[in-house]
Design a protein around this motif. Sequence first.
Motif, PDB file in Angstrom:
ATOM      1  N   GLN A  43      10.997  17.491   9.617  1.00 57.39           N
ATOM      2  CA  GLN A  43      12.360  17.102   9.263  1.00 57.39           C
ATOM      3  C   GLN A  43      12.315  15.870   8.367  1.00 57.39           C
ATOM      4  OE1 GLN A  43      15.150  18.756  10.147  1.00 57.39           O
ATOM      5  NE2 GLN A  43      14.027  20.265  11.364  1.00 57.39           N
ATOM      6  N   PRO A  44      13.295  15.719   7.462  1.00 60.26           N
ATOM      7  CA  PRO A  44      13.339  14.524   6.615  1.00 60.26           C
ATOM      8  C   PRO A  44      13.280  13.242   7.445  1.00 60.26           C
ATOM      9  CG  PRO A  44      14.933  16.125   5.846  1.00 60.26           C
ATOM     10  CD  PRO A  44      14.400  16.654   7.145  1.00 60.26           C
ATOM     11  N   GLY A  45      12.487  12.294   6.965  1.00 56.60           N
ATOM     12  CA  GLY A  45      12.381  11.000   7.635  1.00 56.60           C
ATOM     13  C   GLY A  45      11.226  10.883   8.614  1.00 56.60           C
ATOM     14  N   MET A  46      10.544  11.984   8.904  1.00 56.72           N
ATOM     15  CA  MET A  46       9.457  11.947   9.885  1.00 56.72           C
ATOM     16  C   MET A  46       8.188  11.341   9.301  1.00 56.72           C
ATOM     17  SD  MET A  46       9.874  15.670  11.744  1.00 56.72           S
ATOM     18  CE  MET A  46       8.451  15.393  12.789  1.00 56.72           C
ATOM     19  N   LYS A  47       7.387  10.759  10.202  1.00 58.97           N
ATOM     20  CA  LYS A  47       6.051  10.276   9.845  1.00 58.97           C
ATOM     21  C   LYS A  47       5.034  11.300  10.353  1.00 58.97           C
ATOM     22  CE  LYS A  47       7.232   5.367   9.876  1.00 58.97           C
ATOM     23  NZ  LYS A  47       7.207   5.299   8.407  1.00 58.97           N
ATOM     24  N   VAL A  48       4.181  11.764   9.435  1.00 56.39           N
ATOM     25  CA  VAL A  48       3.260  12.856   9.736  1.00 56.39           C
ATOM     26  C   VAL A  48       1.846  12.473   9.327  1.00 56.39           C
ATOM     27  CG1 VAL A  48       2.694  15.275   9.217  1.00 56.39           C
ATOM     28  CG2 VAL A  48       5.091  14.554   9.382  1.00 56.39           C
ATOM     29  N   ILE A  49       0.863  12.901  10.133  1.00 54.32           N
ATOM     30  CA  ILE A  49      -0.543  12.763   9.773  1.00 54.32           C
ATOM     31  C   ILE A  49      -1.162  14.154   9.738  1.00 54.32           C
ATOM     32  CG2 ILE A  49      -2.805  11.863  10.437  1.00 54.32           C
ATOM     33  CD1 ILE A  49      -1.464   9.461  11.615  1.00 54.32           C
ATOM     34  N   ASP A  60      -8.467   2.451  12.226  1.00 55.26           N
ATOM     35  CA  ASP A  60      -7.994   1.158  11.721  1.00 55.26           C
ATOM     36  C   ASP A  60      -7.218   1.325  10.408  1.00 55.26           C
ATOM     37  OD1 ASP A  60      -9.124  -0.087  13.889  1.00 55.26           O
ATOM     38  OD2 ASP A  60     -10.894  -0.819  12.817  1.00 55.26           O
ATOM     39  N   LYS A  61      -7.708   2.210   9.524  1.00 55.41           N
ATOM     40  CA  LYS A  61      -7.029   2.429   8.250  1.00 55.41           C
ATOM     41  C   LYS A  61      -5.670   3.090   8.452  1.00 55.41           C
ATOM     42  CE  LYS A  61     -10.944   2.523   5.057  1.00 55.41           C
ATOM     43  NZ  LYS A  61     -11.665   3.279   4.006  1.00 55.41           N
ATOM     44  N   VAL A  62      -5.611   4.027   9.396  1.00 55.49           N
ATOM     45  CA  VAL A  62      -4.344   4.689   9.684  1.00 55.49           C
ATOM     46  C   VAL A  62      -3.342   3.702  10.269  1.00 55.49           C
ATOM     47  CG1 VAL A  62      -3.217   6.403  11.159  1.00 55.49           C
ATOM     48  CG2 VAL A  62      -5.308   6.998   9.933  1.00 55.49           C
ATOM     49  N   ILE A  63      -3.784   2.894  11.216  1.00 56.22           N
ATOM     50  CA  ILE A  63      -2.906   1.887  11.835  1.00 56.22           C
ATOM     51  C   ILE A  63      -2.359   0.943  10.771  1.00 56.22           C
ATOM     52  CG2 ILE A  63      -2.822  -0.064  13.429  1.00 56.22           C
ATOM     53  CD1 ILE A  63      -2.853   2.691  14.779  1.00 56.22           C
ATOM     54  N   ALA A  64      -3.236   0.530   9.844  1.00 53.10           N
ATOM     55  CA  ALA A  64      -2.796  -0.364   8.768  1.00 53.10           C
ATOM     56  C   ALA A  64      -1.764   0.331   7.880  1.00 53.10           C
ATOM     57  CB  ALA A  64      -3.998  -0.815   7.942  1.00 53.10           C
ATOM     58  N   ALA A  65      -1.991   1.609   7.566  1.00 53.57           N
ATOM     59  CA  ALA A  65      -1.064   2.355   6.712  1.00 53.57           C
ATOM     60  C   ALA A  65       0.278   2.580   7.398  1.00 53.57           C
ATOM     61  CB  ALA A  65      -1.680   3.691   6.310  1.00 53.57           C
ATOM     62  N   LEU A  66       0.257   2.726   8.717  1.00 51.05           N
ATOM     63  CA  LEU A  66       1.500   2.940   9.463  1.00 51.05           C
ATOM     64  C   LEU A  66       2.322   1.663   9.589  1.00 51.05           C
ATOM     65  CD1 LEU A  66       0.211   5.286  12.323  1.00 51.05           C
ATOM     66  CD2 LEU A  66       1.778   5.902  10.481  1.00 51.05           C
ATOM     67  N   ASN A  67       1.665   0.515   9.405  1.00 43.24           N
ATOM     68  CA  ASN A  67       2.362  -0.775   9.403  1.00 43.24           C
ATOM     69  C   ASN A  67       3.193  -0.988  10.668  1.00 43.24           C
ATOM     70  OD1 ASN A  67       3.054  -3.266   8.298  1.00 43.24           O
ATOM     71  ND2 ASN A  67       4.854  -2.438   7.242  1.00 43.24           N
TER      72      ASN A  67
END
Length: 237
Positions: free
Chosen positions: A58-64, A124-131
């Motif tokens: 859905q619009p607005g979601m955060k996805v990996i 660690d890189k993902v956590i940083a990107a997720l802010n």
Amino acid sequence: MSTSRRVLTYCLKRFKSSSQWLRRQEADPYVEKAKIYNYRCRSAFKLLEINNETNILQPGMKVIDLGAAPGSWTQVAVQKVNANGCLPYKPQGSVISIDKLQIFPIQGATVMSNLDFSTIEAHDKVIAALNGKQVDLVLSDMAPSATGIRELDKDRIIALCYMALRFAALVSKKDASLLFKVWDGKEVPVLETDLARFYNTIKIIKPNASRSESSEKYFLAKGFRGIQRPLENNQWG
């Protein structure tokens, strides 16, 4: 059998397999559709079908997207969560794509190539990107390179499933979802039981875009409960 004869036999088998693959590709309507809609491979239609049935994107979601190369699932996710901002009156989401292999850039996605998602470096890189944010959905269309030994291949994909589950548990918000591929095998019921420890509902889906001869299917786990106890199963870490 002499060494030269064994090599010849192996090459003939490889040639036959390659010829069969080419004929199958030429006859596959999803291969042509992928070209028409500019998707990087036919697997995009598996996610599109699953989403049409479940509305998990859905619009607005955060996805990996784990094991994302070459990027067709990421392309779909970017469109559906509006990560590229093409829907001006809808919330803008975000997509992070990870793979050990090279992923060419995809507009609207944060691409992390040549990176093993199971490592501390990747986390660690993902956590940083997720802010500081957590994700709504983790996707995985990963499968191991086939060895030709059926039981070994099934064990290897189960191991990937547990790795995806462990990763999702570390980055997902409450009520998030997880979608991943698995092959039929004796360990699948155990995997389903383990999923139920962390998610409220589990659904098994076989999209039409999956080839009829393939044993693949997809687990959709919804309603992440959060980590209630340590991930102690040796298969997970």
